[in-house]
Scaffold this motif. Sequence first.
Motif, PDB file in Angstrom:
ATOM      1  N   GLY A   1       0.801  -1.220   0.000  1.00 17.69           N
ATOM      2  CA  GLY A   1       0.000   0.000   0.000  1.00 17.69           C
ATOM      3  C   GLY A   1       0.829   1.262   0.000  1.00 17.69           C
ATOM      4  N   GLU A   2       2.112   1.149   0.352  1.00 23.78           N
ATOM      5  CA  GLU A   2       2.994   2.318   0.383  1.00 23.78           C
ATOM      6  C   GLU A   2       3.445   2.741  -1.013  1.00 23.78           C
ATOM      7  OE1 GLU A   2       3.913  -0.354   3.971  1.00 23.78           O
ATOM      8  OE2 GLU A   2       3.498  -0.596   1.833  1.00 23.78           O
ATOM      9  N   ASP A   3       3.244   1.883  -2.002  1.00 25.86           N
ATOM     10  CA  ASP A   3       3.778   2.116  -3.347  1.00 25.86           C
ATOM     11  C   ASP A   3       2.642   2.385  -4.334  1.00 25.86           C
ATOM     12  OD1 ASP A   3       5.077   2.111  -5.772  1.00 25.86           O
ATOM     13  OD2 ASP A   3       6.250   0.292  -5.391  1.00 25.86           O
ATOM     14  N   GLY A   4       2.476   3.643  -4.681  1.00 25.23           N
ATOM     15  CA  GLY A   4       1.413   4.035  -5.602  1.00 25.23           C
ATOM     16  C   GLY A   4       1.650   3.601  -7.032  1.00 25.23           C
TER      17      GLY A   4
ATOM     18  N   GLU B   1       2.466  -2.055   5.542  1.00 22.90           N
ATOM     19  CA  GLU B   1       3.010  -2.888   6.617  1.00 22.90           C
ATOM     20  C   GLU B   1       2.453  -2.444   7.966  1.00 22.90           C
ATOM     21  OE1 GLU B   1       7.158  -3.098   8.961  1.00 22.90           O
ATOM     22  OE2 GLU B   1       7.352  -3.637   6.838  1.00 22.90           O
ATOM     23  N   SER B   2       2.375  -1.135   8.193  1.00 26.30           N
ATOM     24  CA  SER B   2       1.910  -0.642   9.490  1.00 26.30           C
ATOM     25  C   SER B   2       0.470  -1.048   9.768  1.00 26.30           C
ATOM     26  CB  SER B   2       2.050   0.886   9.557  1.00 26.30           C
ATOM     27  OG  SER B   2       1.281   1.514   8.546  1.00 26.30           O
ATOM     28  N   GLN B   3      -0.377  -1.031   8.739  1.00 25.20           N
ATOM     29  CA  GLN B   3      -1.766  -1.445   8.930  1.00 25.20           C
ATOM     30  C   GLN B   3      -1.846  -2.940   9.220  1.00 25.20           C
ATOM     31  OE1 GLN B   3      -4.466   0.564   9.047  1.00 25.20           O
ATOM     32  NE2 GLN B   3      -5.793  -1.181   9.508  1.00 25.20           N
ATOM     33  N   ALA B   4      -1.070  -3.719   8.499  1.00 22.49           N
ATOM     34  CA  ALA B   4      -1.069  -5.169   8.715  1.00 22.49           C
ATOM     35  C   ALA B   4      -0.589  -5.501  10.125  1.00 22.49           C
ATOM     36  CB  ALA B   4      -0.183  -5.852   7.676  1.00 22.49           C
ATOM     37  N   VAL B   5       0.457  -4.836  10.565  1.00 17.97           N
ATOM     38  CA  VAL B   5       0.984  -5.074  11.911  1.00 17.97           C
ATOM     39  C   VAL B   5      -0.061  -4.714  12.965  1.00 17.97           C
ATOM     40  CG1 VAL B   5       2.682  -4.281  13.611  1.00 17.97           C
ATOM     41  CG2 VAL B   5       3.412  -4.850  11.280  1.00 17.97           C
ATOM     42  N   LYS B   6      -0.759  -3.606  12.756  1.00 16.09           N
ATOM     43  CA  LYS B   6      -1.797  -3.181  13.699  1.00 16.09           C
ATOM     44  C   LYS B   6      -2.887  -4.242  13.837  1.00 16.09           C
ATOM     45  CE  LYS B   6      -3.553   0.924  13.027  1.00 16.09           C
ATOM     46  NZ  LYS B   6      -4.433   2.020  12.484  1.00 16.09           N
ATOM     47  N   GLU B   7      -3.333  -4.779  12.703  1.00 20.00           N
ATOM     48  CA  GLU B   7      -4.425  -5.752  12.720  1.00 20.00           C
ATOM     49  C   GLU B   7      -3.977  -7.100  13.269  1.00 20.00           C
ATOM     50  OE1 GLU B   7      -6.839  -5.848   9.195  1.00 20.00           O
ATOM     51  OE2 GLU B   7      -6.482  -3.719   8.782  1.00 20.00           O
TER      52      GLU B   7
END
Length: 241
Positions: free
Chosen positions: A193-196, A208-214
Amino acid sequence: MMEQLKIILFALLLAIPSYSCLGQNPTETNRYTYKNGDPNGIGKWYLGREIAYVMGYQGISWLERPEREQEEKVSSLIKNMDIQSNDVIADIGAGSGFHVFKMAPLAHNGKIYAVDIQPQMLEAIRTNPLYNKNNNIETILGTEKSVNLPENSIDKILMVDVYHEFNFPYEMIMSMKKALKIDGKLFLIEYRGEDGSIPIKKIHKMTESQAVKEMKAAGFNLESNKDNLPWQHCMVFIKKE
């Protein structure tokens, strides 16, 4: 005339689905929120992320596209998993079995569970000529909340571009956690998701940050994020101690 309009409006209101009446218990209601978002999303949000629509079995040709190896370097993903001959592996959201048939020969003394919620996907696996060439593949019909796997039985779980479509992500991960052995590993593969520049719709990507959060919310820690895939994260999660 006015009375007739009132009757019609009342009937229309009854026909509109209410998010508060989806048969969810209070815990689920607090866990998920509902609002308009991406046209390709279902209007249901988890920890700030909108859930995407599930890709139907009609998309099998896309899963089996010839250029998939070049775009995703599936061979590198399989190497990342370090599959042992006696591994018991679950491919969650296995689809047409693209990864299942690559893992089965490597875990020839173990087992590959191909799990999907669409019977048509599982049928595509069973009718593939490779299915009868590998006697260690078992298809499992899952649900929106459970992978339907034996407790403490799985060495490695693989999810490729599917987690972001789970209607009940927390419940699904908790189900996998129960099935995973204490020292088991969960491989979460999602478009970055970080790479448009990656030519995939935003709602079908994850940072990665969203996946880690979940995953943290369900009791998992990020062990590593292997960066050798062209478009995808290859995140490896383990159970919290």
